[in-house]
Design an enzyme around this catalytic site. Structure first.
Site, PDB file in Angstrom:
ATOM      1  N   CYS A   7     -66.700 -53.789  60.361  1.00  0.00           N
ATOM      2  CA  CYS A   7     -67.451 -53.123  59.649  1.00  0.00           C
ATOM      3  C   CYS A   7     -66.243 -51.531  60.624  1.00  0.00           C
ATOM      4  O   CYS A   7     -66.198 -50.167  59.711  1.00  0.00           O
ATOM      5  CB  CYS A   7     -68.938 -52.087  59.594  1.00  0.00           C
ATOM      6  SG  CYS A   7     -69.656 -52.753  61.718  1.00  0.00           S
ATOM      7  N   HIS A  21     -73.528 -50.819  63.378  1.00  0.00           N
ATOM      8  CA  HIS A  21     -72.968 -51.247  62.608  1.00  0.00           C
ATOM      9  C   HIS A  21     -72.475 -49.667  61.652  1.00  0.00           C
ATOM     10  O   HIS A  21     -73.041 -48.666  62.180  1.00  0.00           O
ATOM     11  CB  HIS A  21     -73.908 -51.538  60.995  1.00  0.00           C
ATOM     12  CG  HIS A  21     -73.810 -51.837  59.975  1.00  0.00           C
ATOM     13  ND1 HIS A  21     -72.455 -52.345  59.685  1.00  0.00           N
ATOM     14  CD2 HIS A  21     -73.534 -51.376  58.437  1.00  0.00           C
ATOM     15  CE1 HIS A  21     -72.132 -52.553  58.537  1.00  0.00           C
ATOM     16  NE2 HIS A  21     -72.592 -51.680  57.746  1.00  0.00           N
TER      17      HIS A  21
END
Length: 948
Positions: free
Chosen positions: A446, A777
């Protein structure tokens, strides 16, 4: 008598005299004649009628036969007995089409005979065989004329359906017309009207049997079809079309080659002038095949038949249906522009035909065709050399609304078609309604996905990347070109950037582990910059030859143009050190692609902070002062900072004392000094990295600063740089915009602390979700960085009461979260930390607002219909790469659909948590998890992810 008749026919007399002599022979039938003579006349005249290619003999022979039979009925009954009738219907002769006429005339003569009804039964019994044995238009038409005269001969019961099938088979094999097109068309219509009449009197299952026979015929490679079979279409009840399509696509299990052949032939019927419903049938087949994921058939048919369909638009009789089919085919064929490009050269001719006709129908078709062209150019943008001539032709027609186009494209897309079979089981990942493409998480990637999506939305950078010449497939810039090409034109809902990951991952990054997206961004930009510089040097060296290498290298270092990275992100910062003892100054200028913004320490500078407490007071008691310092520090920590605070903190002069003294060369020793930072050159795209991660030396841990910050849509960046405009007029325009916006922002309560600031608008935010620097994330909020005329916009700013109302970019935000893309709002991320305390913006991207860089009025990259306003034309190799992958994607879906269709029962019986968790068509893993995640991050994939 035979000799006399043959003599007359073979004589050299004029036809008129021959005709008079033959009429006299016909009149002789009323006179008594020998039975042998009568029968010989019957045989001769029948032979003339069926075998001789002579119009006089054909016409007069029937006259003679009827006259002699009328006056010699008993002899005629003996002659035209059951066996003779059977033989006649089985007979192969030169003029076979005359057999039904002969039978009809003979039955007329025998209506009062005892053998009449038995003869009707013979015709009924042999009707199917006759049609099968005589597949010619005239033979079938004449036989139907016989049946319509003597309806008792029509096959009954279950034979009615078989007879219909025989008629359909016969029409399919009749061959092409030999110049007599009108008779050909009229004959076809007569046959299928007769079939329709039989359908209306029979059970609906008879209709289905007939239509199944049609489909069997048109899918058979061994049968050479004629397009007159299309005449059946207008006689098919509309409610039966869906039934037949369902049978053909969902139930017949017909192989792709046969289905392709059948559909090609059905599309060929579009040229049949009376096939008024053929477009409904064709579109029904196309939609059902898409629902079944039979993309191989759809691709083959569209590519083979698109030109034929477009050609049919020229014909007024079939234009409406042809245009309906053309529209569906082009709007649904979205993975490649090839079919659309095939018809481009023919558009001027067709538009000329439509506009030259004065009927309302032709004018309406012209408007519809222009609408379709706009849609196709919008979807397959990037070919100005092909589209500009067409744009000139349709410039006076209404332009469709882009949102309407997007909706239409979404409705017709093959992957959006619903399966008609309730037992059909397949999982299809739908493309985002935003029209944007996600990026699959390849295992804690990510950090890369969020950076790529943010850079993709930097329109100037994306265009510059596309404009680069190819430097080889192994270069990172080429990999980025390919990735941007896929994000622009792929039909996949999300793309797996495997090749780009392998090329862009820094050597020190561990595969499969989470990494710092800011560190990745710096490495990515630096590598692209170095590759371009190296490529330029090699090119110059190659041009100048080996003997001039040294001179070329030296010249290239001083004269070569900026790289794409320098043009888009490059800035210069000047750092000046002033010795506080001797007042000597020394400075250095450095290049940068991002500015790292640190957070002010709590309680040390809150008076100057926009979001801090400026009313702090101290008492005289040292103990109370310390206690108040702590309270005020805690209070400041709870206050929401403004990005302007961090920017001014970055530029704030720093005293260098104690352990941080400056070595003064003039004094020859460490001295107290002051460091000042100023911008000497501002970048076109400004990147801020918020230094939220720090190292706690006492605890030996990395921590995260969760302090909330207000991120303005429009920012004034302090700078001392000279104007970059090319003229005094442009400089004045720039200063006017800068002064206007700076004054308005300060009116809203924000102290810009500069008189020479540059105006920037926010277009990208990368958010880190997680509790510490060791897990988390990344996801991205972004919008396009196109902006309209700043000077014109300034007129609208006068009434703004809040800084958030000042915004040069279009307020259309997207949330990119790995493979998921959705619409978003400015408030979604501006308040994200308040809603999800572990989610904090980490990297910010701002676009410089100058009059010289304005895109023009009201331009939206998502909505532009003009090729000059979107990305530059994509290189042929990139287009081919994307088109090839789009085809692969459709094939993958098709294969998956077939596999799941055959194994659906097995899949249902073996479902488990394991199968559910991995039921992703062998796709890449999902997002990294690790935090609250404004969109529900975490869950099964929420294990710790390391950043450092």
């Amino acid at each position: 008598m035979d000799a006399l008749l043959n003599g007359i026919l073979s004589s050299n007399h004029p036809d008129q005299l021959k005709k008079q002599l033959l009429h006299k022979i016909a009149d002789k039938g009323a006179q008594p004649q020998a039975i042998k003579t009568i029968k010989s006349v019957f045989e001769l005249t029948v032979n003339w009628y069926l075998e001789i290619d002579n119009e006089l003999a054909s016409n007069e022979s029937l006259t003679i036969l009827k006259s002699w039979a009328k006056h010699n009925l008993s002899t005629f009954e003996q002659f035209f007995d059951r066996d003779y009738l059977v033989g006649l219907l089985l007979k192969k002769c030169r003029r076979e089409c005359n057999i039904p006429i002969l039978v009809k005339e003979c039955l007329h003569l025998l209506q009062r005979s005892s053998i009449f009804y038995s003869h009707l039964k013979v015709v009924e019994a042999m009707a199917i065989n006759y049609v099968q044995q005589h597949p010619s238009m005239a033979s079938i038409v004449n036989f139907i004329s016989l049946l319509r005269t003597f309806k008792e001969c029509i096959p009954k019961g279950d034979f009615t359906s078989k007879f219909c099938v025989a008629l359909i088979n016969g029409v399919a094999l009749v061959g092409h017309p030999d110049g007599r097109v009108l008779e050909y068309i009229q004959g076809s219509e007569l046959i299928f009207k007769f079939i329709n009449a039989l359908w209306n009197q029979a059970d609906s299952r008879f209709i289905l049997e007939s239509l199944k026979a049609v489909f069997t015929l048109i899918s058979d490679e061994s049968i050479e079809m004629t397009f007159c079979l299309g005449a059946i279409v207008q006689h098919i009840p509309k409610e039966m079309i869906d039934i037949v399509v369902k049978y053909a696509v969902f139930e017949s299990n017909i192989v792709d080659d046969s289905m392709t052949r059948a559909l090609n032939r059905i599309i060929g019927w579009i040229q049949w002038p009376t096939a008024v419903n053929v477009s409904v049938w064709i579109i029904g087949f196309l939609q059902s095949l898409a629902a079944e994921k039979r993309f191989t058939v759809l691709i083959s048919v569209t590519e083979a038949k698109i030109e034929q369909v477009f050609k049919a638009v020229e014909l007024s009789q079939v234009r409406k249906g042809a245009l309906n089919v053309l529209t569906h085919m082009l709007l649904s064929f979205q993975h490649s522009p090839e079919p659309f490009h095939k018809i481009l050269p023919k558009i001027p001719r067709v538009m000329s035909i439509l506009t030259s006709e004065t009927s309302a129908h032709s004018q309406d078709c012209a408007v519809r065709l222009a609408y379709l062209i706009h849609c196709c150019m919008y979807h397959h943008a990037g070919y100005p050399d092909l589209y500009d001539p067409v744009m000139e032709i349709i410039k006076d027609f209404p332009q469709p609304d882009p949102e309407e186009i997007q909706k239409k494209l979404a409705e017709t897309r093959w992957t959006n078609q619903k399966a008609g079979n309730k037992n059909y089981v397949v999982k299809v990942t739908q493309r985002s309604e935003t029209g944007k493409t996600g990026l699959h998480n390849l295992g804690n990637t990510c950090f890369m996905n969020s950076i790529v999506q943010a850079l993709f939305m930097a329109d100037g950078f994306r265009r510059s990347i596309f404009s680069l010449s190819s430097m080889g497939d192994k270069n990172l810039s080429s990999k980025l070109q390919q990735l941007f090409a896929f994000l622009s034109h792929t039909q996949r809902p999300a793309y797996a950037p495997i090749n780009f990951l392998a090329a862009s991952r820094p050597p020190w990054f561990t595969a499969g582990h989470q990494q710092d997206c800011s560190e990745f961004l710096k490495y990515l930009l630096d590598q692209i910059h170095e590759e371009e510089k190296t490529a330029v040097k090699k090119k110059k060296m190659s041009m100048n030859g080996k003997q001039g290498q040294a001179a070329t290298e030296e010249a290239s270092e001083t004269t070569e143009a900026n790289s794409v990275i320098e043009d888009c992100f490059g800035g210069q910062v000047k750092t000046t050190y002033t010795c506080l003892t001797c007042k000597t100054e020394s400075s250095r200028t450095e290049l940068f692609t991002d500015l790292p913004l640190a957070f002010p320490e709590y309680g040390t500078c809150e008076k100057s902070l926009v979001g801090g407490d400026s009313k702090r007071k101290k008492s005289g008691d040292p103990a109370k002062v310390n206690d108040e310092d702590k309270k005020q520090s805690d209070s400041a920590a709870s206050k929401k900072l403004h990005l302007n605070d961090l920017v001014q903190f970055y530029f704030k002069p720093e005293k260098m004392t104690g352990d941080n003294k400056y070595f003064c060369e003039k004094c020859g020793e460490l001295q107290d000094a002051e460091r000042n930072i100023k911008l000497k050159q501002v970048p076109d795209t400004l990147i801020f990295t918020l230094l939220r991660f720090s190292y706690d030396a006492k605890r030996h841990t990395r921590t995260k600063i969760f302090r909330d910050v207000k991120y303005p849509r429009t920012l004034v960046l302090p700078s001392d740089c000279d104007t970059a405009e090319t003229s005094a007029k442009q400089t004045d325009r720039r200063k006017s915009v800068r002064t206007m916006i700076t004054n308005k922002i300060e009116e809203c309560g924000i102290n810009t602390n500069t008189s020479k600031g540059e105006i920037y608008s926010l277009f990208g935010v990368i958010v880190h979700s997680g509790v510490s620097s060791e897990s988390g994330h990344y996801y991205c909020y972004a919008r396009h960085s196109l902006f309209t005329n700043p000077e014109a916009y300034c007129d609208k700013v006068q009434d703004c009461k809040d800084e958030d109302e000042i915004d040069f970019l279009q307020n259309k935000w997207y949330l990119f979260n790995d493979s998921s893309v959705s619409h978003a709002h400015f408030n979604s991320f501006s308040n994200v930390t308040q809603r999800f305390t572990k989610d904090t913006p980490y990297i910010l991207l701002y676009k410089r607002i100058t009059p010289s860089q304005a895109e023009g009025q009201d331009i939206d990259l998502n909505k532009s219909l003009h090729t000059s306003e979107v990305d530059p034309p994509m290189r042929a190799d990139l287009r081919a790469l994307v088109n090839k992958d789009n085809t692969f994607f459709l094939q993958e879906q098709e294969a998956a659909a077939k596999t799941k269709s055959t194994k659906k029962q097995e899949a249902a019986n073996t479902s488990s948590w394991f199968n559910w968790n991995n039921d992703d068509d062998n796709g890449p893993p999902g997002s990294c998890g690790g935090g609250d995640g404004g969109s529900g991050f975490g869950g099964l994939n929420g294990a710790n992810r390391f950043i450092f």
